[in-house]
Design an enzyme around this catalytic site. Structure first.
Site, mmCIF file in Angstrom:
data_model
loop_
_atom_site.group_PDB
_atom_site.id
_atom_site.type_symbol
_atom_site.label_atom_id
_atom_site.label_comp_id
_atom_site.label_asym_id
_atom_site.label_seq_id
_atom_site.Cartn_x
_atom_site.Cartn_y
_atom_site.Cartn_z
ATOM 1 C CB THR A 133 -0.904 0.002 1.263
ATOM 2 O OG1 THR A 133 -1.407 1.324 1.474
ATOM 3 C CG2 THR A 133 -0.169 -0.419 2.513
ATOM 4 C CD GLU A 135 -2.026 5.308 4.907
ATOM 5 O OE1 GLU A 135 -1.586 5.394 6.055
ATOM 6 O OE2 GLU A 135 -2.495 6.279 4.297
ATOM 7 C CE1 TYR A 157 -4.226 -1.513 5.940
ATOM 8 C CE2 TYR A 157 -2.994 0.402 5.178
ATOM 9 C CZ TYR A 157 -3.701 -0.760 4.905
ATOM 10 O OH TYR A 157 -3.850 -1.163 3.598
ATOM 11 C CE LYS A 161 -2.308 -4.237 4.134
ATOM 12 N NZ LYS A 161 -2.662 -5.286 3.171
#
Ligand code: NAP
Ligand code: G4F
Length: 349
Positions: A133, A135, A157, A161
């Site tokens: 991601t 992110e 999160y 990841k």
């Protein structure tokens, strides 16, 4: 030619539902892992659902959970997939601050469990896709991000990841596995979960338009995202596993809009010219209705995060080169499709 076998974790989510349709069209046998839930959680795949008693099935669902190695391992050993798409995640960034341990278990250890199961079952030819991601990026110093941009995660999160990204690389390098990371920027669609900002906005604005809601409470209006369409992006998830060699690759539109601009575009779609006044938590968005100001957007602290990735904009040069990246949907197309879908659905509510 025997049909290829794919295993999708997170098949009931936005991407899982589009990817399953794509693979079925390509004549794969698709296995999906679903969670036990007290209410039905298969709405996004109801259209392609197949009777479990049918003889020759193309879509087969299994109960399992990313937090439970025994369930993952038993499915992997039975299915022996050619391709594994690891899409399952606690995927909501704001929720990850409230449930950090669970988020890490599902997203980080979940990826590890799946990789370890492929390894332990000696499935040397199985290809693995990890849903990485944007992110992973969060350092405001880098205005445009690509595969070489240093990672700087800003949430449980993002950090979960980051582990999944690296463990995917570790298994690739240690055991010569075909394991790839698709570093996908935000992607939306009518199937997007209702608590993500785009769907929250399209749903609320159509409700306000139909006089079923007064006002929408929102968080950071100035946050900027590189928004693509999930249908476009799942094609490149598949493409990543069709390459000769595993890779880590960014998929993005290379364009960026703010949450504020997303709201403005939704309003434009229904003929509203939204205006803004005030600052910070006191900012509101209003329209003119019978020459009177009607406030339709209010800012609420409740939707701000303890830490924020303020700006994302990807540059997908590698994807253009290797995957021939070409996207069908523009920002305006995404807004139009999501708004039209919500306007249609609201008639049945
Ligand atoms: P999503 O709609 O939230 O779907 C997540 C899926 O994971 C759902 O099927 C969910 O099941 C399943 N899941 C959650 N916890 C699980 C668990 N403990 N065990 C098994 N399954 C579990 O997410 P998405 O938007 O499709 O995204 C797909 C993947 O790409 C995610 O890994 C996400 O983090 C990543 N990603 C998404 C974007 C994006 O913009 N959409 C961008 C980059 C990366 P239920 O249906 O039962 O909840
Ligand atoms: O729609 P969002 O919740 O998505 P976010 O945080 O960018 O995460 C999504 O994209 C990631 C890829 O970059 C995925 F990995 C992840 O799984 C997920 O799919 O929020 C977008 C932006 C944020 O800056 C948020 O602070 O919108 C801002 N925002 C402003 N008001 C809001 C709200 N977000 C939500 N969810 N709700 C609001 O009311």
């Amino acid at each position: 030619m025997p049909r290829k076998i794919a295993l999708i974790t997170g098949i009931t989510g936005q991407d899982g539902a589009y990817l399953a349709r794509l693979l079925l069209k390509k004549k794969y046998i698709v296995h999906g892992i679903i969670r036990k839930s007290s209410s039905f959680n298969t709405a996004r795949i109801d259209e392609i659902y197949e009777d479990p008693f049918k003889k020759k099935k193309s879509l087969i669902l299994h109960y399992g959970d990313m937090t439970d190695f025994s369930s993952i391992n038993s499915i992997v050993s039975k299915v022996k997939p050619d391709e594994v798409y690891n899409l399952a995640a606690q995927s909501h960034v704001a929720v990850s601050f409230k449930n950090p341990e669970y988020t890490t278990d599902v997203n980080a250890l979940g990826a590890l469990r799946l990789l370890e199961s492929i390894y332990q079952n000696n499935l040397k030819k199985t290809k693995f896709y990890q849903a990485s991601t944007s992110e992973l990026f969060g350092n405001p110093k880098y205005k445009i991000q690509n595969e070489k941009t240093p990672f700087y995660t800003k949430s449980p999160y993002g950090t979960s990841k980051l582990f999944a990204y690296w463990i995917t690389k570790n298994y690739r390098e240690s055991y010569n596995m075909f394991a790839s990371n698709g570093i996908l920027f935000n992607h939306e669609s009518p199937l997007r979960g209702e608590t993500f900002v785009t769907k929250k906005i399209t749903k609320a604005i159509t409700k306000i338009y139909k006089k079923k809601q007064d006002c929408l409470y929102i968080g950071n209006l100035n946050s900027k995202r590189d928004w693509g369409h999930a249908k476009d992006y799942v094609y490149f998830q598949w493409q990543i596993l069709q390459q000769k060699k595993p890779m880590d690759v960014v998929v993005s539109t290379n364009k960026q809009y703010s949450v504020r601009q997303f709201i403005e575009e939704c309003c434009k779609h229904i003929g509203w010219n939204i205006k803004w006044k005030g600052r910070g938590l006191n900012e509101v968005g209003y329209i003119l209705e019978k020459r009177r100001k009607k406030i339709i957007i209010k800012v609420s602290k409740a939707y701000f995060r303890p830490n924020e990735v303020e700006s994302l904009r990807g540059k997908s040069l590698l994807a253009k080169q290797k995957l021939k990246l070409k996207l069908k949907y523009s920002f305006k197309d995404i807004v139009k499709e999501m708004m039209d879908d919500d306007l249609k659905k609201i008639e049945y509510e």
